[in-house]
Design an enzyme around this catalytic site. Structure first.
Site, mmCIF file in Angstrom:
data_model
loop_
_atom_site.group_PDB
_atom_site.id
_atom_site.type_symbol
_atom_site.label_atom_id
_atom_site.label_comp_id
_atom_site.label_asym_id
_atom_site.label_seq_id
_atom_site.Cartn_x
_atom_site.Cartn_y
_atom_site.Cartn_z
ATOM 1 N N ASN A 183 30.893 -17.658 -18.073
ATOM 2 C CA ASN A 183 30.397 -19.034 -17.925
ATOM 3 C C ASN A 183 31.522 -19.908 -17.378
ATOM 4 O OD1 ASN A 183 31.858 -20.416 -20.234
ATOM 5 N ND2 ASN A 183 30.812 -18.775 -21.340
ATOM 6 N N ASP B 74 26.254 -15.963 -25.722
ATOM 7 C CA ASP B 74 25.219 -15.703 -26.733
ATOM 8 C C ASP B 74 24.651 -14.299 -26.565
ATOM 9 O OD1 ASP B 74 25.305 -18.233 -27.980
ATOM 10 O OD2 ASP B 74 24.217 -19.099 -26.286
ATOM 11 N N LYS C 219 32.373 1.957 -12.681
ATOM 12 C CA LYS C 219 31.673 0.950 -11.871
ATOM 13 C C LYS C 219 30.265 1.465 -11.549
ATOM 14 C CE LYS C 219 31.782 -1.451 -7.532
ATOM 15 N NZ LYS C 219 31.909 -1.087 -6.161
ATOM 16 N N LYS D 33 23.805 -23.974 -38.751
ATOM 17 C CA LYS D 33 25.061 -23.215 -38.818
ATOM 18 C C LYS D 33 25.922 -23.625 -40.019
ATOM 19 C CE LYS D 33 25.269 -22.230 -33.865
ATOM 20 N NZ LYS D 33 26.108 -21.668 -32.816
HETATM 21 N N1 CTP Z 1 29.334 -20.187 -31.000
HETATM 22 C C1 CTP Z 1 29.867 -19.163 -31.751
HETATM 23 N N2 CTP Z 1 29.500 -17.865 -31.536
HETATM 24 C C2 CTP Z 1 28.559 -17.559 -30.623
HETATM 25 C C3 CTP Z 1 27.992 -18.603 -29.858
HETATM 26 C C4 CTP Z 1 28.414 -19.897 -30.076
HETATM 27 O O1 CTP Z 1 30.715 -19.430 -32.610
HETATM 28 N N3 CTP Z 1 28.224 -16.307 -30.442
HETATM 29 C C5 CTP Z 1 29.779 -21.557 -31.252
HETATM 30 C C6 CTP Z 1 30.399 -22.226 -30.065
HETATM 31 O O2 CTP Z 1 31.790 -22.064 -30.029
HETATM 32 C C7 CTP Z 1 30.042 -23.692 -30.295
HETATM 33 C C8 CTP Z 1 28.688 -23.594 -30.908
HETATM 34 O O3 CTP Z 1 28.649 -22.329 -31.559
HETATM 35 O O4 CTP Z 1 30.890 -24.317 -31.212
HETATM 36 C C9 CTP Z 1 27.626 -23.642 -29.854
HETATM 37 O O5 CTP Z 1 26.460 -23.225 -30.392
HETATM 38 P P1 CTP Z 1 25.295 -22.467 -29.579
HETATM 39 O O6 CTP Z 1 24.252 -22.209 -30.574
HETATM 40 O O7 CTP Z 1 25.788 -21.353 -28.765
HETATM 41 O O8 CTP Z 1 24.839 -23.621 -28.714
HETATM 42 P P2 CTP Z 1 24.873 -23.866 -27.202
HETATM 43 O O9 CTP Z 1 25.499 -22.752 -26.470
HETATM 44 O O10 CTP Z 1 25.502 -25.204 -27.090
HETATM 45 O O11 CTP Z 1 23.349 -23.982 -26.877
HETATM 46 P P3 CTP Z 1 22.090 -23.033 -27.305
HETATM 47 O O12 CTP Z 1 21.650 -23.584 -28.632
HETATM 48 O O13 CTP Z 1 21.142 -23.241 -26.234
HETATM 49 O O14 CTP Z 1 22.632 -21.645 -27.392
#
Ligand code: CTP
Length: 422
Positions: free
Chosen positions: A207, A291, A301, A358
């Protein structure tokens, strides 16, 4: 972040002042260089001009320099006067109130703290005149970074070598650090940057996160006296200097690194985590953690074919949610948790839901569809969502946003310290 006047005087170590300047900038400080005439014989003012992106002050007598009585204006504006290297001559002038050039006038005119990094020949340093001047200055509250020992440029071996730039910058940070910060002595864990999820030996899903927001938070936490562990994904931007830098690539690696640093196994009375690092008191998840990750990454590869390609992704573990749902979450030693939410619509409502889901203390929400906000830009505008009323932080540098976030964290640290043990 502070405005630092960096005085450079005529010693052989003047070239090292360039590194001092860079080190200060890496920690988010602005630097204005003030060179004595002798210093310009060792390093060209253009070098400092290019690095500081500001005019370098080399003389009181340059036309224009007195339009706003520059040494007075600067004396008022700076938060630290750092002189590195500082020669015996300038130490003598400071001690005796002689103001015959810009730097020495600035010293008399400023109310900012003063930090000197002396550098000279061993015998000069030991001479009662210099030793006496340094004592006079110390008695006045001037801070000194002790010179190092070793080979001197003059061929002698002994004490007098300019301290290492890293040491000088660390001393500057100590002088600048707010004395009453609730983060002083605390262990703050910050994550920053993107994660890269490998598809095969050469391709990955990533990203656009630059790491700047997390880096600004790490630098500001350190400036406030915290011990900082920075867990960073792959970034182009250089991370700030911190006590522990852990480089990771994937979400899984970041998960492991965070859990190690937080040391949630040892939530007994405040103690040491594995490897002698104190358990984290605060965790700020500024990283853009993937995510999803390829379900079956190939080690070699993958060769292309004419058929369409389908990539199956599986969910990664949510680091923040895992921290929030730990059984130890309610204990008094559990870290304060701060998450980020990058949204494009219903920003605040979604951030609120995320905070509850969370189980974290603060969510820093940003609308990444707005100009100048979020990924890969030096500025940000956020809303801090908490138990209390939302706090809107309008568009400004990520450094200032970091300061606002940490102000809120400090309030939580104080409140927790004052609360009866849970
Ligand atoms: N985060 C995390 N571990 C993951 C994904 C995200 O700790 N696997 C943390 C990120 O560092 C951030 C927060 O969770 O602090 C973002 O939450 P997330 O649910 O991923 O939200 P977004 O990416 O902002 O949006 P979406 O809800 O659409 O995924």
């Amino acid at each position: 972040m502070a405005l630092v006047a960096l005085g450079v005087t005529g010693g052989i170590g003047a070239y090292k002042a360039v590194e001092v300047c860079r080190g200060l900038q890496q920690r988010g400080h602005e630097v204005v260089a003030v060179m004595t005439r002798a210093a310009t014989r060792f390093v060209g003012p253009v070098t400092f001009e290019a690095i500081t992106r500001r005019p370098v002050i080399t003389s009181q007598w340059k036309p224009g320099a007195n339009a706003d009585i520059e040494h007075i204006a600067l004396a008022d504006g700076v938060e630290l006067l750092l002189v590195a290297p500082c020669t015996a001559n300038v130490i003598g002038k400071f001690a005796n109130g002689i103001a015959d050039d810009f730097l020495t006038s600035l010293y008399l005119a400023t109310k900012a703290p003063v930090l000197l990094a002396p550098a000279m020949n061993t015998n000069m340093l030991a001479h009662p005149a210099v030793a006496g001047n340094l004592q006079t200055l110390a008695a006045r509250g001037v801070h000194v970074v002790e010179p190092g020992e070793g080979y001197l440029a003059c061929g002698w071996i002994g004490k007098g070598r300019l301290a290492e730039p890293e040491e000088i910058v660390a001393a500057a940070e100590r002088v600048l650090a707010p004395r009453n910060s609730a983060l002083r002595g605390r262990h703050v864990l910050v994550t920053a940057g993107p994660t890269c999820e490998d598809i095969d030996a050469v391709r990955y899903v990533g990203n656009r996160s630059s790491g700047r927001m997390g880096f600004a938070i790490a630098a500001e936490a350190r400036r406030r006296g915290a011990t900082v562990t920075l867990v960073a994904g792959p970034t182009q931007v250089e991370p700030p200097a911190v006590e522990h830098l852990v480089r990771v690539r994937s979400a899984a690696e970041m998960h492991a690194a965070v859990m190690r640093a937080v040391d949630l196994t040892g939530l007994a009375p405040a103690g040491e985590g594995p490897g002698g690092v104190a358990r984290a008191d605060v965790v700020i998840m500024a990283a853009a953690v993937a995510d999803y990750t390829p379900a079956e990454p190939a080690t070699a590869k993958i060769a292309k074919t004419d058929a369409p390609m389908t990539l199956t992704l599986r969910r990664t573990r949510d680091i923040l949610a895992d921290l929030g749902s730990l059984p130890t979450r309610a204990s008094s030693g559990a870290p304060i948790l701060v998450g980020f939410a990058a949204e494009t619509e219903d920003v605040i409502a979604r951030a609120r839901q995320k905070r509850t889901r969370k189980q974290v203390d603060l969510i820093v929400a940003n609308d990444v569809s707005a100009a100048g906000v979020g990924f890969d830009v030096p500025t940000n505008a956020v809303t801090i969502v908490s138990e209390e009323a939302d706090q809107v932080i309008p568009l400004q540098s990520k450094t200032s946003v970091a300061a606002a976030i940490l102000d809120r964290v400090e309030r939580l640290v104080r409140a927790r310290a004052a609360a009866p043990t849970r």
